[in-house]
Design a protein around this motif. Sequence first.
Motif, PDB file in Angstrom:
ATOM      1  N   HIS A  59       0.858  -1.197   0.000  1.00  0.00           N
ATOM      2  CA  HIS A  59       0.000   0.000   0.000  1.00  0.00           C
ATOM      3  C   HIS A  59       0.892   1.244   0.000  1.00  0.00           C
ATOM      4  N   PRO A  60       1.587   1.553  -1.107  1.00  0.00           N
ATOM      5  CA  PRO A  60       2.572   2.640  -1.097  1.00  0.00           C
ATOM      6  C   PRO A  60       1.988   4.042  -0.984  1.00  0.00           C
ATOM      7  N   ASN A  61       0.693   4.215  -1.200  1.00  0.00           N
ATOM      8  CA  ASN A  61       0.045   5.524  -1.013  1.00  0.00           C
ATOM      9  C   ASN A  61      -1.417   5.305  -0.635  1.00  0.00           C
ATOM     10  N   ALA A  62      -1.612   4.846   0.590  1.00  0.00           N
ATOM     11  CA  ALA A  62      -2.941   4.466   1.053  1.00  0.00           C
ATOM     12  C   ALA A  62      -3.651   5.612   1.772  1.00  0.00           C
ATOM     13  N   ALA A  63      -4.959   5.677   1.564  1.00  0.00           N
ATOM     14  CA  ALA A  63      -5.808   6.605   2.314  1.00  0.00           C
ATOM     15  C   ALA A  63      -6.053   5.990   3.683  1.00  0.00           C
ATOM     16  N   ILE A  64      -5.749   6.743   4.732  1.00  0.00           N
ATOM     17  CA  ILE A  64      -5.852   6.221   6.094  1.00  0.00           C
ATOM     18  C   ILE A  64      -6.535   7.238   7.002  1.00  0.00           C
ATOM     19  N   ARG A  65      -6.808   6.808   8.224  1.00  0.00           N
ATOM     20  CA  ARG A  65      -7.185   7.689   9.319  1.00  0.00           C
ATOM     21  C   ARG A  65      -6.141   7.475  10.410  1.00  0.00           C
ATOM     22  N   VAL A  66      -5.708   8.545  11.026  1.00  0.00           N
ATOM     23  CA  VAL A  66      -4.723   8.489  12.097  1.00  0.00           C
ATOM     24  C   VAL A  66      -5.431   8.791  13.404  1.00  0.00           C
ATOM     25  N   ARG A  67      -5.217   7.944  14.401  1.00  0.00           N
ATOM     26  CA  ARG A  67      -5.842   8.153  15.712  1.00  0.00           C
ATOM     27  C   ARG A  67      -4.746   8.309  16.765  1.00  0.00           C
ATOM     28  N   ARG A  68      -4.834   9.393  17.520  1.00  0.00           N
ATOM     29  CA  ARG A  68      -3.919   9.590  18.653  1.00  0.00           C
ATOM     30  C   ARG A  68      -4.410   8.766  19.835  1.00  0.00           C
ATOM     31  N   GLU A  69      -3.568   8.618  20.837  1.00  0.00           N
ATOM     32  CA  GLU A  69      -3.963   7.874  22.034  1.00  0.00           C
ATOM     33  C   GLU A  69      -5.087   8.572  22.781  1.00  0.00           C
ATOM     34  N   THR A  70      -5.272   9.871  22.539  1.00  0.00           N
ATOM     35  CA  THR A  70      -6.361  10.617  23.167  1.00  0.00           C
ATOM     36  C   THR A  70      -7.698  10.360  22.485  1.00  0.00           C
ATOM     37  N   GLY A  71      -7.666   9.683  21.320  1.00  0.00           N
ATOM     38  CA  GLY A  71      -8.883   9.398  20.579  1.00  0.00           C
ATOM     39  C   GLY A  71      -9.127  10.343  19.416  1.00  0.00           C
ATOM     40  N   GLU A  72      -8.371  11.423  19.334  1.00  0.00           N
ATOM     41  CA  GLU A  72      -8.518  12.372  18.229  1.00  0.00           C
ATOM     42  C   GLU A  72      -8.092  11.707  16.917  1.00  0.00           C
ATOM     43  N   GLU A  73      -8.912  11.865  15.875  1.00  0.00           N
ATOM     44  CA  GLU A  73      -8.640  11.261  14.572  1.00  0.00           C
ATOM     45  C   GLU A  73      -8.547  12.317  13.488  1.00  0.00           C
ATOM     46  N   ALA A  74      -7.809  11.969  12.430  1.00  0.00           N
ATOM     47  CA  ALA A  74      -7.708  12.856  11.273  1.00  0.00           C
ATOM     48  C   ALA A  74      -7.486  12.015  10.028  1.00  0.00           C
ATOM     49  N   PRO A  75      -8.081  12.412   8.897  1.00  0.00           N
ATOM     50  CA  PRO A  75      -7.803  11.722   7.643  1.00  0.00           C
ATOM     51  C   PRO A  75      -6.398  12.067   7.168  1.00  0.00           C
ATOM     52  N   ALA A  76      -5.780  11.120   6.473  1.00  0.00           N
ATOM     53  CA  ALA A  76      -4.408  11.331   6.009  1.00  0.00           C
ATOM     54  C   ALA A  76      -4.100  10.370   4.866  1.00  0.00           C
ATOM     55  N   THR A  77      -2.926  10.516   4.308  1.00  0.00           N
ATOM     56  CA  THR A  77      -2.410   9.589   3.313  1.00  0.00           C
ATOM     57  C   THR A  77      -1.030   9.152   3.769  1.00  0.00           C
ATOM     58  N   ILE A  78      -0.751   7.845   3.701  1.00  0.00           N
ATOM     59  CA  ILE A  78       0.567   7.346   4.069  1.00  0.00           C
ATOM     60  C   ILE A  78       1.306   6.927   2.805  1.00  0.00           C
ATOM     61  N   PHE A  79       2.558   7.352   2.719  1.00  0.00           N
ATOM     62  CA  PHE A  79       3.415   7.024   1.594  1.00  0.00           C
ATOM     63  C   PHE A  79       4.593   6.195   2.090  1.00  0.00           C
ATOM     64  N   ARG A  80       4.980   5.230   1.307  1.00  0.00           N
ATOM     65  CA  ARG A  80       6.170   4.439   1.608  1.00  0.00           C
ATOM     66  C   ARG A  80       7.401   5.260   1.247  1.00  0.00           C
ATOM     67  N   VAL A  81       8.371   5.318   2.160  1.00  0.00           N
ATOM     68  CA  VAL A  81       9.639   6.001   1.897  1.00  0.00           C
ATOM     69  C   VAL A  81      10.602   4.936   1.397  1.00  0.00           C
ATOM     70  N   ARG A  82      10.855   4.912   0.094  1.00  0.00           N
ATOM     71  CA  ARG A  82      11.592   3.817  -0.532  1.00  0.00           C
ATOM     72  C   ARG A  82      13.019   3.666  -0.035  1.00  0.00           C
ATOM     73  N   MET A  83      13.696   4.723   0.264  1.00  0.00           N
ATOM     74  CA  MET A  83      15.100   4.636   0.667  1.00  0.00           C
ATOM     75  C   MET A  83      15.272   4.315   2.154  1.00  0.00           C
ATOM     76  N   CYS A  84      14.190   4.222   2.878  1.00  0.00           N
ATOM     77  CA  CYS A  84      14.244   3.917   4.313  1.00  0.00           C
ATOM     78  C   CYS A  84      13.337   2.726   4.586  1.00  0.00           C
ATOM     79  N   PHE A  85      13.910   1.550   4.783  1.00  0.00           N
ATOM     80  CA  PHE A  85      13.142   0.320   4.976  1.00  0.00           C
ATOM     81  C   PHE A  85      12.184   0.465   6.161  1.00  0.00           C
TER      82      PHE A  85
END
Length: 112
Positions: A59-85
């Motif tokens: 999933h090199p550029n997936a649509a995600i939701r990020v949740r903090r430990e406090t429960g706060e959420e935000a939409p985001a996109t995660i990208f794979r950083v190819r040069m950093c395993f």
Amino acid sequence: MTINRRMFFSVLLAPPLPAMPLRVTVLETFNTGTTSAAVLVHHAEAAARDAFAQWLQAHPNAAIRVRRETGEEAPATIFRVRMCFGRGLILMQKAIRIQERDVLTVLVDESR
């Protein structure tokens, strides 16, 4: 489609991708004022390192939701950083306050 024996057995023997949600640790934040516009992350637990890296490759550029430990959420996109395993760059669509070493939960956003 042609598939050779080596590819067939590699699919059978490959470790399963981690179940959602994924837990990640923040390595670096890119802030705009007091909130984070982007964060660099990697696996939260050492045992999940390879599985997280494989999920990023699948999933090199997936649509995600990020949740903090406090429960706060935000939409985001995660990208794979190819040069950093095993590293992912999360670009936030709604800025939230995140600090380095925070543990975040990543959920696949099915609505996008």
